[in-house]
Design a protein around this motif. Structure first.
Motif, PDB file in Angstrom:
ATOM      1  N   UNK A  73     -36.464  63.494  18.848  1.00  0.00           N
ATOM      2  CA  UNK A  73     -35.626  62.649  17.982  1.00  0.00           C
ATOM      3  C   UNK A  73     -36.406  61.427  17.511  1.00  0.00           C
ATOM      4  N   UNK A  74     -36.146  61.024  16.291  1.00  0.00           N
ATOM      5  CA  UNK A  74     -36.899  59.907  15.723  1.00  0.00           C
ATOM      6  C   UNK A  74     -36.695  58.620  16.506  1.00  0.00           C
ATOM      7  N   UNK A  75     -35.560  58.485  17.185  1.00  0.00           N
ATOM      8  CA  UNK A  75     -35.349  57.275  17.990  1.00  0.00           C
ATOM      9  C   UNK A  75     -36.348  57.196  19.136  1.00  0.00           C
ATOM     10  N   UNK A  76     -36.779  58.366  19.678  1.00  0.00           N
ATOM     11  CA  UNK A  76     -37.763  58.367  20.757  1.00  0.00           C
ATOM     12  C   UNK A  76     -39.143  58.010  20.208  1.00  0.00           C
ATOM     13  N   UNK A  77     -39.491  58.574  19.061  1.00  0.00           N
ATOM     14  CA  UNK A  77     -40.769  58.225  18.433  1.00  0.00           C
ATOM     15  C   UNK A  77     -40.765  56.756  18.028  1.00  0.00           C
ATOM     16  N   UNK A  78     -39.607  56.262  17.616  1.00  0.00           N
ATOM     17  CA  UNK A  78     -39.480  54.853  17.265  1.00  0.00           C
ATOM     18  C   UNK A  78     -39.759  53.966  18.464  1.00  0.00           C
ATOM     19  N   UNK A  79     -39.167  54.309  19.604  1.00  0.00           N
ATOM     20  CA  UNK A  79     -39.359  53.502  20.805  1.00  0.00           C
ATOM     21  C   UNK A  79     -40.799  53.566  21.298  1.00  0.00           C
ATOM     22  N   UNK A  80     -41.406  54.750  21.206  1.00  0.00           N
ATOM     23  CA  UNK A  80     -42.802  54.897  21.640  1.00  0.00           C
ATOM     24  C   UNK A  80     -43.759  54.095  20.757  1.00  0.00           C
ATOM     25  N   UNK A  81     -43.502  54.093  19.463  1.00  0.00           N
ATOM     26  CA  UNK A  81     -44.431  53.431  18.533  1.00  0.00           C
ATOM     27  C   UNK A  81     -44.093  51.962  18.304  1.00  0.00           C
ATOM     28  N   UNK A  82     -42.900  51.536  18.729  1.00  0.00           N
ATOM     29  CA  UNK A  82     -42.507  50.149  18.507  1.00  0.00           C
ATOM     30  C   UNK A  82     -42.126  49.853  17.077  1.00  0.00           C
ATOM     31  N   UNK A  83     -41.651  50.878  16.351  1.00  0.00           N
ATOM     32  CA  UNK A  83     -41.263  50.735  14.953  1.00  0.00           C
ATOM     33  C   UNK A  83     -39.788  51.055  14.782  1.00  0.00           C
ATOM     34  N   UNK A  84     -39.222  50.627  13.661  1.00  0.00           N
ATOM     35  CA  UNK A  84     -37.844  50.989  13.347  1.00  0.00           C
ATOM     36  C   UNK A  84     -37.754  52.488  13.092  1.00  0.00           C
ATOM     37  N   UNK A  85     -36.617  53.062  13.422  1.00  0.00           N
ATOM     38  CA  UNK A  85     -36.456  54.508  13.252  1.00  0.00           C
ATOM     39  C   UNK A  85     -36.632  54.913  11.792  1.00  0.00           C
ATOM     40  N   UNK A 133     -35.134  41.096  25.851  1.00  0.00           N
ATOM     41  CA  UNK A 133     -33.948  41.020  25.004  1.00  0.00           C
ATOM     42  C   UNK A 133     -32.952  42.136  25.327  1.00  0.00           C
ATOM     43  N   UNK A 134     -33.280  42.954  26.319  1.00  0.00           N
ATOM     44  CA  UNK A 134     -32.382  44.040  26.683  1.00  0.00           C
ATOM     45  C   UNK A 134     -32.551  45.293  25.851  1.00  0.00           C
ATOM     46  N   UNK A 135     -33.587  45.356  25.035  1.00  0.00           N
ATOM     47  CA  UNK A 135     -33.833  46.525  24.200  1.00  0.00           C
ATOM     48  C   UNK A 135     -34.575  47.595  24.988  1.00  0.00           C
ATOM     49  N   UNK A 136     -34.137  48.839  24.831  1.00  0.00           N
ATOM     50  CA  UNK A 136     -34.788  49.946  25.529  1.00  0.00           C
ATOM     51  C   UNK A 136     -36.201  50.166  24.981  1.00  0.00           C
ATOM     52  N   UNK A 137     -37.151  50.364  25.880  1.00  0.00           N
ATOM     53  CA  UNK A 137     -38.537  50.636  25.509  1.00  0.00           C
ATOM     54  C   UNK A 137     -38.974  51.925  26.210  1.00  0.00           C
ATOM     55  N   UNK A 138     -39.384  52.921  25.431  1.00  0.00           N
ATOM     56  CA  UNK A 138     -39.899  54.157  26.003  1.00  0.00           C
ATOM     57  C   UNK A 138     -41.376  53.976  26.309  1.00  0.00           C
ATOM     58  N   UNK A 139     -41.734  54.110  27.572  1.00  0.00           N
ATOM     59  CA  UNK A 139     -43.119  53.918  27.991  1.00  0.00           C
ATOM     60  C   UNK A 139     -43.929  55.206  27.906  1.00  0.00           C
ATOM     61  N   UNK A 140     -43.259  56.331  28.143  1.00  0.00           N
ATOM     62  CA  UNK A 140     -43.989  57.594  28.159  1.00  0.00           C
ATOM     63  C   UNK A 140     -43.013  58.741  28.002  1.00  0.00           C
ATOM     64  N   UNK A 141     -43.533  59.868  27.564  1.00  0.00           N
ATOM     65  CA  UNK A 141     -42.777  61.121  27.517  1.00  0.00           C
ATOM     66  C   UNK A 141     -43.602  62.132  28.294  1.00  0.00           C
ATOM     67  N   UNK A 142     -43.003  62.760  29.290  1.00  0.00           N
ATOM     68  CA  UNK A 142     -43.715  63.693  30.149  1.00  0.00           C
ATOM     69  C   UNK A 142     -43.088  65.075  30.033  1.00  0.00           C
TER      70      UNK A 142
END
Length: 233
Positions: free
Chosen positions: A185-197, A74-83
């Motif tokens: 930032x909560x947006x990064x945790x949101x993307x990692x967990x697959x939840x709304x910010x 759907x074109x939504x950004x997905x964070x796979x990992x934080x290094x």
């Protein structure tokens, strides 16, 4: 395109050898491998690599944080990992000589050393322990992905708790009052967990009220990792 808009850093390239990948490798093998290593600083929110770039280098993080991202159908950004410090990325494209499969973007000012892919592959060929270190890294990342996939159907508290434990496993530092991870930032945790910010924000507040985490502007401290893990159902 590689090393976009980077600035040369005065950092000593040997700081890169603090990475777990290099631990135990003979100096006589490591020193030649670093001959062409270039260390640069990058500001926050800078693209280091883009998906479909060709892989000419392997990258070692000397300091700072980067995120590995892709996009869903759907074109939504997905964070796979934080290094963070001591981690490496770009090794897959170097090994199989195909374009990059993800984007890499800095989250903070970051020091990164880039090693030509041919030097990295040569190191793996002549030093068996280097191959073992890389295998251990890839096995750990695969276990982390498998665990996160299993929790995709869990409740929001479990998923946020697992995301915090995931960051603690990869980059947690022992402090006086517990294990410290960056207060992303909560947006990064949101993307990692697959939840709304908004959901992530509510869960973090709830965990803090229970004494399972402590937050300040820069870090999240987890006083007891086992207690936080027990929140996962």
């Amino acid at each position: 395109m590689e090393d976009r808009y980077s600035l040369q850093a005065p950092a000593n390239p040997w700081m890169i050898t603090s990475a777990p990948f290099f631990q135990g490798l003979p100096e006589a093998v490591v020193e030649p491998a670093l001959t062409h290593l270039v260390t640069r600083t990058h500001p926050a929110n800078q693209v280091i690599l883009l998906e479909n770039d060709w892989g000419g280098s392997v990258y070692f993080i000397g300091d700072g944080w980067v995120k590995i991202r892709t996009y869903n159908m759907e074109g939504k950004e997905v964070t796979l990992n934080i290094l963070g410090k001591g981690e490496l990325f770009g090794e897959m494209a170097a090994l199989d000589e195909v374009p990059r499969s993800t984007d890499v973007i800095t989250l903070t000012p970051t020091v990164i050393g880039s090693m030509p892919a041919q030097d990295f592959v040569k190191l793996l060929q002549i030093e068996p322990l280097a191959g073992v270190r890389l295998s251990q890294l890839m096995a750990r990342r695969l276990r982390q992905v498998n665990r996160r996939l299993r929790l995709r159907e869990s409740d929001s508290q479990s998923r946020v708790a697992d995301t915090l434990l995931f960051l603690a496993e990869g980059q947690g530092k022992k402090g006086h009052t517990g294990t410290e991870i960056p207060n992303l930032p909560h947006r990064e945790l949101s993307s990692l967990s697959g939840l709304a910010r908004e959901t992530v924000t509510r869960v973090l507040t709830r965990l803090e009220k229970k004494g399972l985490i402590k937050r300040d502007p820069d870090t999240i401290c987890i006083p007891d990792l086992s207690a936080l893990e027990r929140m996962i159902v």
